[in-house]
Write a protein that holds these residues in place. Structure first.
Motif, short mmCIF file in Angstrom:
data_model
loop_
_atom_site.label_atom_id
_atom_site.label_comp_id
_atom_site.label_asym_id
_atom_site.label_seq_id
_atom_site.Cartn_x
_atom_site.Cartn_y
_atom_site.Cartn_z
N GLY A 254 -18.62 30.50 20.83
CA GLY A 254 -18.11 29.45 19.94
C GLY A 254 -17.47 30.05 18.69
N LEU A 255 -18.13 31.05 18.11
CA LEU A 255 -17.57 31.69 16.91
C LEU A 255 -16.22 32.31 17.21
N LEU A 256 -16.14 33.00 18.34
CA LEU A 256 -14.88 33.67 18.68
C LEU A 256 -13.79 32.66 18.98
N LYS A 257 -14.18 31.55 19.61
CA LYS A 257 -13.18 30.54 19.94
C LYS A 257 -12.65 29.83 18.70
N SER A 258 -13.50 29.79 17.65
CA SER A 258 -13.06 29.07 16.46
C SER A 258 -12.24 29.95 15.53
N LEU A 259 -11.94 31.18 15.95
CA LEU A 259 -11.07 32.03 15.15
C LEU A 259 -9.61 31.74 15.49
N PRO A 260 -8.74 31.73 14.49
CA PRO A 260 -7.32 31.56 14.82
C PRO A 260 -6.77 32.83 15.48
N ASN A 268 -2.31 26.09 18.35
CA ASN A 268 -3.53 25.86 19.12
C ASN A 268 -4.56 25.20 18.22
N ARG A 269 -5.19 24.18 18.72
CA ARG A 269 -6.27 23.57 17.95
C ARG A 269 -7.45 24.53 17.94
N LEU A 270 -8.04 24.74 16.73
CA LEU A 270 -9.20 25.62 16.67
C LEU A 270 -10.42 24.91 17.21
N TYR A 271 -11.26 25.69 17.87
CA TYR A 271 -12.50 25.15 18.40
C TYR A 271 -13.46 24.93 17.24
N GLN A 272 -14.31 23.96 17.43
CA GLN A 272 -15.26 23.65 16.38
C GLN A 272 -16.62 23.54 17.04
N ILE A 273 -17.60 24.29 16.53
CA ILE A 273 -18.93 24.21 17.12
C ILE A 273 -19.53 22.86 16.71
N PHE A 289 -30.13 27.54 18.93
CA PHE A 289 -28.76 27.04 19.07
C PHE A 289 -28.69 25.90 20.10
N ALA A 290 -29.78 25.68 20.82
CA ALA A 290 -29.76 24.70 21.91
C ALA A 290 -29.18 23.34 21.53
N PRO A 291 -29.54 22.76 20.36
CA PRO A 291 -29.02 21.42 20.06
C PRO A 291 -27.50 21.36 19.95
N ARG A 292 -26.86 22.47 19.71
CA ARG A 292 -25.41 22.46 19.53
C ARG A 292 -24.70 23.10 20.71
N ASN A 293 -25.47 23.49 21.69
CA ASN A 293 -24.91 24.26 22.79
C ASN A 293 -24.58 23.34 23.97
N PRO A 294 -23.31 23.25 24.35
CA PRO A 294 -22.95 22.38 25.47
C PRO A 294 -23.56 22.86 26.80
N PHE A 295 -23.97 24.12 26.86
CA PHE A 295 -24.50 24.66 28.12
C PHE A 295 -26.02 24.70 28.13
N ALA A 296 -26.66 24.15 27.11
CA ALA A 296 -28.11 24.28 26.99
C ALA A 296 -28.81 23.61 28.16
N THR A 297 -29.88 24.25 28.60
CA THR A 297 -30.71 23.66 29.66
C THR A 297 -31.98 23.11 29.02
N GLU A 298 -32.78 22.43 29.83
CA GLU A 298 -34.05 21.89 29.35
C GLU A 298 -34.92 23.03 28.81
N ARG A 299 -34.88 24.14 29.50
CA ARG A 299 -35.71 25.27 29.14
C ARG A 299 -35.38 25.81 27.74
N CYS A 300 -34.08 25.74 27.37
CA CYS A 300 -33.64 26.24 26.08
C CYS A 300 -34.36 25.55 24.93
N LYS A 301 -34.67 24.25 25.14
CA LYS A 301 -35.28 23.48 24.05
C LYS A 301 -36.76 23.77 23.91
N LEU A 302 -37.37 24.28 24.96
CA LEU A 302 -38.82 24.43 24.96
C LEU A 302 -39.28 25.87 24.76
N GLU A 303 -38.51 26.79 25.33
CA GLU A 303 -38.95 28.18 25.32
C GLU A 303 -37.93 29.03 24.61
#
Lengths: 336, 285
Positions: A254-260, A268-273, A289-303
């Motif tokens: 996400g950080l790399l994508k939000s760089l111009p 190009n529209r800049l990405y925004q986390i 980072f799970a709450p902001r992560n589009p790829f987060a799984t259930e496990r990310c929130k618990l462990e």
């Protein structure tokens, strides 16, 4: 050979009226001698706090080192007495701080401020220190050093002051130099000059450097190893090339994508986390980072994911993630 | 030193203050050698002689006249300044050192140390300082040492308050952190880094205090608790001369003018010194 610095499970908390802030959580890493480590992360990621807490520079209370070891040159810094820390700071570990406007004492001459660590640590006389000060000023590229040394900080420009700060930081030939947002307050051209200076100094005196910044570009140009921090944890670390070209953490991605990028295909529209920085007063459970992560799984929130070697990548490239970023990105590509 | 005087020449107010202070200090130092009449010798023939230049009744040569006992007023003012200036300077220095150091300690350590010190200041400020001074002098007796101590006692808290406030702001500045980062200990930071930063406000307080202490010393003398007769003191001269104000105005006027000029010149000089020692203003010259 033993590494210069080894941080083991460092955890730092601040007790504030609105609850305990978990600023640094279980951070471990190894820094080899001569290496340049770039630590990136947003405000509140614990990047500065962890560096300051290593040498006892956070106020206690409210700060509190909950657990961990910081082995520097064979000694655990966290067990040192106040006295030993005084002797260590500035001599073996040098610092360069963010704001060159306020980091220098406005009523003391430049000479006195650069001479202070020399006199403090090596017991130099005024005249011995003066010769050294002038040499240092020349080393960091300040012309007319003998005259400039007698001036006050306000007579220096921002970039010049940052050079002075660096001169103070390296005055005692420290084994480790920690630069905390050292170029953030400068404009881009001056920033480039300072980075050149640091690269040159590294070549000349070979200091190990920890460069703390939120500027990915600075890290790319300066560091050997990059360490991405978020919510007081290391999300990913590894050789700069590997991390930048093949990120494995969704946060790094996400950080790399939000760089111009230099626009080849027009605008190009800049990405925004999405989402907000984490609330550090909450008990740290799961991937921060799970709450902001589009790829987060259930496990990310618990462990909490451990920092492990990234699959088929450069040695030393480690990531803390339950999800497989490469697979997720490939799937996204296929959908598009 | 050369640049000091060059800078001084450029400021009219500063120069005026400096010259006047110099005149007072020199007069005080050289008093016995100026060929003035003995300040304590009375001459009943020449009682309340008017200043020579007024053209009124004036036996003998008394530039500022004589008092009700025929003592020469100029000589009494000059000799009185020795005591007054010594006491005032000593009290300012003593109070300034104590107050500045305590202010730095309170502001730097904060917490309990700060609270205790500042409550002492509050309590003392709640009492009229004059009353406090009267009480101590009445109990201990009016000697020069006691006067200095008492005046310093009424003075330190002003430094402590102002310096504490400055230090509270300064200690959060980044340069304190950088000082820590080069291995400076607590005392080193307080003395080498914070003290130079608060010298300017301390100097400003000191000039105000010097003026206030001269007036307070005069007031104590006026009440008979300062320098004891027959030694001359400005406050005492005011006290003794005020009953003759309608018949011999010079007895009370000239000591008053002396107090006024001293306080004024010290303030002007102090103002200028503050600017001079501020490195930010230094390059503009």
């Amino acid at each position: 050979m033993a590494p210069l610095l080894e941080v083991r499970n460092l955890t730092v908390a601040f007790d504030t009226p609105s609850g305990t802030v978990h600023a640094v959580n279980d951070v471990s890493y190894i820094l080899e001698e001569g290496e340049t480590l770039g630590i990136v992360g947003e405000s509140g990621s614990g990047k500065s706090v962890h560096a300051l807490s290593m040498v006892g520079l956070i106020a206690t209370p409210p700060g509190r080192i909950v657990s961990g070891q910081v082995i520097f040159n064979g000694r655990d810094l966290l067990t040192l007495s106040q006295r030993e820390l005084f002797d260590l700071r500035g001599k073996e570990i040098g610092f360069v701080f963010q704001d060159p406007m306020t980091s220098l004492n406005p009523v003391l001459t430049i000479e006195r401020q650069i001479a202070e660590p020399l006199r403090r640590h090596f017991g130099m006389s005024k005249s011995q220190a003066r010769a050294q000060v002038i040499e240092l000023l020349e080393l960091v590229g300040i012309p007319d050093a003998a005259r400039r040394a007698r001036q006050y900080p306000h007579e220096f420009s921002g970039g010049m002051r940052q050079r002075v700060m660096i001169a103070i930081g390296i005055s005692c030939n420290p084994k480790l130099l920690i630069a905390d947002e050292a170029t953030t307050a400068l404009d881009v051209t001056v920033q480039a000059q300072i980075l050149d200076l640091v690269r040159e100094l590294k070549r000349k005196i070979g200091t190990t450097v920890i460069w703390i910044t939120h500027d990915m570009g600075v890290v790319a140009g300066l560091a050997d190893t990059v360490q991405v921090m978020y919510g007081g944890r290391i999300m990913e670390r590894g050789p700069v090339r590997s991390v930048f070209h093949d990120p494995r953490s969704a946060y790094t991605w996400g950080l790399l994508k939000s760089l111009p990028h230099g626009g080849r295909r027009g605008i190009n529209r800049l990405y925004q986390i999405p989402g907000n920085p984490p609330d550090l007063t909450k008990e740290p459970v799961g991937d921060p980072f799970a709450p902001r992560n589009p790829f987060a799984t259930e496990r990310c929130k618990l462990e909490t994911p451990p920092l492990v070697d990234a699959a088929d990548s450069t040695p030393g490239h480690r990531v803390a993630a339950w999800y497989d970023l490469r697979a997720e990105l490939a799937r996204m590509e296929a959908q598009a | 030193m050369k640049s000091f005087f060059l800078a001084l020449l450029k400021s009219r107010a500063g120069l005026f203050g400096f010259v006047l202070v110099l005149v007072f200090v020199l007069a005080a130092l050289l008093a016995p050698y100026l060929g003035l009449p003995v300040p304590t010798r009375s001459n009943l023939v020449a009682r309340m002689a008017a200043p020579t230049w007024t053209g009124l009744f004036s036996p003998g040569a008394h530039p500022l006249g004589t008092d009700e006992l025929g003592r020469d007023i100029l000589s009494r003012i000059v000799h009185g300044s020795r005591v007054t200036l010594t006491i005032a300077t000593a009290a300012v220095v003593l109070g300034g050192i104590v107050g500045t150091l305590l202010g730095i300690v309170a502001g730097y350590y904060r917490g309990m140390v700060d609270r205790v010190l500042m409550r002492i200041v509050d309590i003392q400020l709640a009492l009229p300082l004059m009353l406090l001074a009267l009480l101590v002098i009445a109990a201990l007796g009016p000697s020069t040492t006691n006067l200095v101590v008492v005046l310093a006692l009424t003075s330190w808290l002003r430094y402590a308050r102002i310096i504490r406030g400055q230090v509270l702001a300064l200690r959060e500045r980044e340069f304190v952190l950088s000082a820590h980062a080069i291995g400076a200990g607590t005392w080193r930071i307080m003395i080498k880094h914070l003290l130079p930063n608060v010298l300017t406000p301390a100097l400003v307080v000191a000039t105000l205090e010097l003026a206030r202490i001269i007036i307070m010393d005069a007031a104590l003398s006026f009440l008979g608790l300062g320098v004891q007769p027959p030694n001359p003191s400005w406050g005492r001269m005011l006290a003794d001369g005020r009953v003759y104000i309608s018949t011999a105005w010079w007895i009370v006027t000239f000591p008053g003018v002396a107090i006024l000029l001293t306080v004024l010149s010290v303030n002007l000089l102090g103002d200028w010194l503050r600017d001079y020692f501020d490195p930010k203003l230094r390059t503009m010259r």
